[in-house]
Design an enzyme around this catalytic site. Sequence first.
Site, PDB file in Angstrom:
ATOM      1  N   ASP A   1       2.678   3.418   0.851  1.00 47.68           N
ATOM      2  CA  ASP A   1       1.015   3.193   1.156  1.00 47.68           C
ATOM      3  C   ASP A   1       0.163   4.304   1.579  1.00 47.68           C
ATOM      4  O   ASP A   1       0.557   4.986   2.562  1.00 47.68           O
ATOM      5  CB  ASP A   1       1.325   2.059   2.257  1.00 47.68           C
ATOM      6  CG  ASP A   1      -0.056   1.155   2.393  1.00 47.68           C
ATOM      7  OD1 ASP A   1      -1.084   1.595   1.860  1.00 47.68           O
ATOM      8  OD2 ASP A   1       0.037   0.296   3.175  1.00 47.68           O
ATOM      9  N   ASP A   2      -0.795   4.529   0.862  1.00 45.47           N
ATOM     10  CA  ASP A   2      -1.735   5.581   0.923  1.00 45.47           C
ATOM     11  C   ASP A   2      -0.847   6.982   1.143  1.00 45.47           C
ATOM     12  O   ASP A   2      -1.192   8.062   1.873  1.00 45.47           O
ATOM     13  CB  ASP A   2      -2.566   5.409   2.365  1.00 45.47           C
ATOM     14  CG  ASP A   2      -3.462   4.339   2.429  1.00 45.47           C
ATOM     15  OD1 ASP A   2      -3.368   3.532   1.333  1.00 45.47           O
ATOM     16  OD2 ASP A   2      -4.061   4.235   3.387  1.00 45.47           O
TER      17      ASP A   2
ATOM     18  N   CYS B   1      -5.631  -0.908  -1.933  1.00 48.24           N
ATOM     19  CA  CYS B   1      -4.299  -1.513  -1.862  1.00 48.24           C
ATOM     20  C   CYS B   1      -4.198  -2.606  -2.564  1.00 48.24           C
ATOM     21  O   CYS B   1      -3.464  -2.782  -3.601  1.00 48.24           O
ATOM     22  CB  CYS B   1      -3.903  -1.753  -0.392  1.00 48.24           C
ATOM     23  SG  CYS B   1      -2.437  -2.448  -0.040  1.00 48.24           S
TER      24      CYS B   1
ATOM     25  N   ARG C   1      -1.733  -3.307  -5.972  1.00 50.68           N
ATOM     26  CA  ARG C   1      -0.385  -4.117  -6.045  1.00 50.68           C
ATOM     27  C   ARG C   1      -0.498  -5.071  -6.928  1.00 50.68           C
ATOM     28  O   ARG C   1       0.561  -5.713  -7.440  1.00 50.68           O
ATOM     29  CB  ARG C   1      -0.191  -4.916  -4.486  1.00 50.68           C
ATOM     30  CG  ARG C   1       0.297  -3.623  -3.586  1.00 50.68           C
ATOM     31  CD  ARG C   1       0.046  -3.958  -2.093  1.00 50.68           C
ATOM     32  NE  ARG C   1      -0.254  -2.494  -1.529  1.00 50.68           N
ATOM     33  CZ  ARG C   1       0.660  -2.121  -0.995  1.00 50.68           C
ATOM     34  NH1 ARG C   1       1.777  -2.893  -0.569  1.00 50.68           N
ATOM     35  NH2 ARG C   1       0.597  -0.954  -0.232  1.00 50.68           N
TER      36      ARG C   1
ATOM     37  N   LYS D   1       4.965  -4.791   2.923  1.00 59.15           N
ATOM     38  CA  LYS D   1       3.785  -5.112   2.935  1.00 59.15           C
ATOM     39  C   LYS D   1       3.373  -5.932   1.776  1.00 59.15           C
ATOM     40  O   LYS D   1       3.317  -5.477   0.671  1.00 59.15           O
ATOM     41  CB  LYS D   1       2.870  -3.987   2.981  1.00 59.15           C
ATOM     42  CG  LYS D   1       1.299  -4.073   2.839  1.00 59.15           C
ATOM     43  CD  LYS D   1       0.629  -2.816   3.023  1.00 59.15           C
ATOM     44  CE  LYS D   1      -0.933  -2.886   2.662  1.00 59.15           C
ATOM     45  NZ  LYS D   1      -1.633  -1.561   3.145  1.00 59.15           N
TER      46      LYS D   1
ATOM     47  N   HIS E   1       0.287  -7.887   0.540  1.00 58.41           N
ATOM     48  CA  HIS E   1      -1.237  -7.946   0.633  1.00 58.41           C
ATOM     49  C   HIS E   1      -1.780  -8.405  -0.501  1.00 58.41           C
ATOM     50  O   HIS E   1      -2.791  -7.839  -1.150  1.00 58.41           O
ATOM     51  CB  HIS E   1      -1.385  -6.637   0.718  1.00 58.41           C
ATOM     52  CG  HIS E   1      -2.820  -6.132   1.195  1.00 58.41           C
ATOM     53  ND1 HIS E   1      -3.399  -4.899   1.557  1.00 58.41           N
ATOM     54  CD2 HIS E   1      -3.631  -6.971   1.524  1.00 58.41           C
ATOM     55  CE1 HIS E   1      -4.624  -5.161   1.921  1.00 58.41           C
ATOM     56  NE2 HIS E   1      -4.856  -6.457   2.105  1.00 58.41           N
TER      57      HIS E   1
ATOM     58  N   SER F   1      -2.230  -5.591   5.519  1.00 57.21           N
ATOM     59  CA  SER F   1      -1.995  -4.186   6.208  1.00 57.21           C
ATOM     60  C   SER F   1      -2.053  -4.240   7.769  1.00 57.21           C
ATOM     61  O   SER F   1      -2.509  -5.261   8.222  1.00 57.21           O
ATOM     62  CB  SER F   1      -3.340  -3.285   5.922  1.00 57.21           C
ATOM     63  OG  SER F   1      -3.403  -2.993   4.636  1.00 57.21           O
TER      64      SER F   1
ATOM     65  N   HIS G   1       0.698   4.351   5.643  1.00 51.42           N
ATOM     66  CA  HIS G   1      -0.786   3.721   6.382  1.00 51.42           C
ATOM     67  C   HIS G   1      -0.837   4.009   7.668  1.00 51.42           C
ATOM     68  O   HIS G   1      -0.213   3.852   8.229  1.00 51.42           O
ATOM     69  CB  HIS G   1      -0.912   2.351   5.903  1.00 51.42           C
ATOM     70  CG  HIS G   1      -2.190   1.728   5.750  1.00 51.42           C
ATOM     71  ND1 HIS G   1      -3.101   1.633   6.825  1.00 51.42           N
ATOM     72  CD2 HIS G   1      -2.985   1.094   4.664  1.00 51.42           C
ATOM     73  CE1 HIS G   1      -4.203   0.931   6.393  1.00 51.42           C
ATOM     74  NE2 HIS G   1      -4.299   0.663   5.311  1.00 51.42           N
TER      75      HIS G   1
ATOM     76  N   ASP H   1       0.742   3.397  -3.543  1.00 50.43           N
ATOM     77  CA  ASP H   1      -0.226   2.527  -4.229  1.00 50.43           C
ATOM     78  C   ASP H   1      -1.812   3.126  -4.539  1.00 50.43           C
ATOM     79  O   ASP H   1      -2.285   2.488  -5.474  1.00 50.43           O
ATOM     80  CB  ASP H   1      -0.669   1.274  -3.231  1.00 50.43           C
ATOM     81  CG  ASP H   1      -1.082   1.843  -1.906  1.00 50.43           C
ATOM     82  OD1 ASP H   1      -0.932   2.870  -1.550  1.00 50.43           O
ATOM     83  OD2 ASP H   1      -1.674   1.053  -0.963  1.00 50.43           O
ATOM     84  N   ASN H   2      -1.856   4.211  -3.802  1.00 50.38           N
ATOM     85  CA  ASN H   2      -3.263   4.898  -3.875  1.00 50.38           C
ATOM     86  C   ASN H   2      -3.276   6.142  -3.207  1.00 50.38           C
ATOM     87  O   ASN H   2      -2.296   6.475  -2.615  1.00 50.38           O
ATOM     88  CB  ASN H   2      -4.490   3.927  -3.549  1.00 50.38           C
ATOM     89  CG  ASN H   2      -4.194   3.383  -2.210  1.00 50.38           C
ATOM     90  OD1 ASN H   2      -4.252   2.096  -1.921  1.00 50.38           O
ATOM     91  ND2 ASN H   2      -4.391   4.143  -1.216  1.00 50.38           N
TER      92      ASN H   2
ATOM     93  N   LYS I   1      -8.170   8.530  -1.405  1.00 51.51           N
ATOM     94  CA  LYS I   1      -8.272   6.865  -1.496  1.00 51.51           C
ATOM     95  C   LYS I   1      -9.638   6.490  -1.617  1.00 51.51           C
ATOM     96  O   LYS I   1     -10.574   7.102  -0.925  1.00 51.51           O
ATOM     97  CB  LYS I   1      -7.721   6.429  -0.048  1.00 51.51           C
ATOM     98  CG  LYS I   1      -7.638   4.837   0.101  1.00 51.51           C
ATOM     99  CD  LYS I   1      -7.070   4.497   1.407  1.00 51.51           C
ATOM    100  CE  LYS I   1      -7.077   3.024   1.473  1.00 51.51           C
ATOM    101  NZ  LYS I   1      -6.421   2.288   2.681  1.00 51.51           N
TER     102      LYS I   1
END
Length: 500
Positions: free
Chosen positions: A30-31, A70, A74, A124, A126, A151, A230, A282-283, A303
């Site tokens: 994540d991130d 996010c 996903r 996660k 989301h 998140s 994240h 994810d990003n 991001k």
Amino acid sequence: MDVAHICFLCSLFVCNYAASPPNFVLVFADDLGFGDLGCYGHPSSLTPNLDRLAARGLRFTNFYSTSPVCSPSRASLLTGRYQTRSGIYPGVLYPGSIGGLPLNETTIAEVLKPLGYATAVVGKWHLGVGANGRFLPTRQGFDEYLGIPYSHDMGPCHNLSCFPPDVKCFGLCDIDTVAVPLMHNEVIKQQPVNFLDLERAYSDFSTAFIAAAAEKSQPFFLYYPSHHTHCPQYAGAGAAGKTSRGPFGDALLEFDNTVGNLLATLEKTGVINNTLVFFTSDNGPSLFRMDRGGNAGTLRCGKGTTYEGGMREPAIAYWPGMITPGVTQELASTLDILPTIAGLAGARAPPVVLDGVDMADILFNHGKSKRESMMFYPTDPSEDCGLFALRLGKYKAHFYTQGSIHSTTTPDKECSTFALRKHHDPPLIFHLDADPSEWYPLPLDGQPDMQELLERMKRVKEEFEGSMLFGESQISKGSDPQLEPCCNPQCSPKPGCCHC
Ligand SMILES: *[C@@H]1O[C@H](CO)[C@@H](O)[C@H](O)[C@H]1NC(C)=O
Ligand SMILES: *[C@@H]1O[C@H](CO)[C@@H](O)[C@H](O)[C@H]1NC(C)=O
């Protein structure tokens, strides 16, 4: 499995999978930025397990997610479709969101279920909770779920125990919402979550899931979308204070430790040689968090933006004996994971428009990608603006650029939230292999080759946009505080009483 599929598999592998379909472990950070892992050049991150995966597997250098934030990213990962089709835009889902990933979308878990796979997700989600949990993963093909359904900054700061313990929270987090819950399937197990114990719970759950499936010789799909890295960063005893990079480094190490545990479990249960492990993120990094955010390495911004730093991700495929170690520069995307898994399992592709292509040739032969282009939608896509950018081969055209709050505070002003939306006509074109940082737009005037390229890019864009049917926005349906997960649903006053 039909004969055509068996023959297809036999042409790829030594013919022993018809009897035992492969397992899949999909790890999603994540991130986490393009420059955050040791094996992608970070000088002080400690990621020995991911580095080992890269050294013994295939490491991608041109791998993309479909969104710089996010939830949409996903949605695409699990469906093989751009988020605009499923309606997971604009922005992300919230604890009380009314919408979620539509139930008629087919996830990877649902592709594999009819073949007898055991399926689980840990971490996660989301992609929505909704009334009576109607959008939880248990409604989308997963047998089991352990995790936080959104998140972990979507809750009051006092519920977050970050390392060091005296620093409760770094940066902003949400107030006026319920404490962050830990759910098992559709039941809240803990609210607020104990973050210092969370990773161990995830690791134990994953180990038990793999061991149970291996014991029964049942093929399995484990999806592990981590909360790391994240913000706010946290780490339990095994990682807190153990890196020189600080809280981000510790969170990343904790994530890496879990990857190590997963590999050890696959090994111990004897299924490692029949399992594809795929890792990506994810990003891009949340540069807004400065030295507590991630790092996009050589790529521009992070991001929230459609520059490379927002959507080009680290990615590694690992399958001992099947994937020859190496590095590939072939173009690939999270969109391609569903078709690839479906192909390997001998599953039917869902009867919908898929945006992904099968990556088997890249994975097993270090071959060429079937993907020629990658589309870049902003966090708030619209039919009016259409694509912000398009990559065709090694070139990328930006039709619009815009900064983002998530990339604010970098020295590069174009990344910041103050860099308002700009339309470029003609588009800014970059040669990404020569200029991965997108600093030097190519001159177009008086350049017949470039004019031709520009025309080609415009045609690809038009054709794609012509085929894109925007699904009804799920996120524009808004939020209802009554839908926020609460362990004590009848209590009052909310959200404070949702504490068990
Ligand atoms: C799901 O249902 C909605 C509403 O009926 C429809 O617009 C959409 O096309 C369907 N999606 C799929 C993948 O079938
Ligand atoms: C996997 O294959 C390798 C190489 O053939 C072998 O040495 C190893 O024992 C196998 N591992 C398991 C758990 O079967």
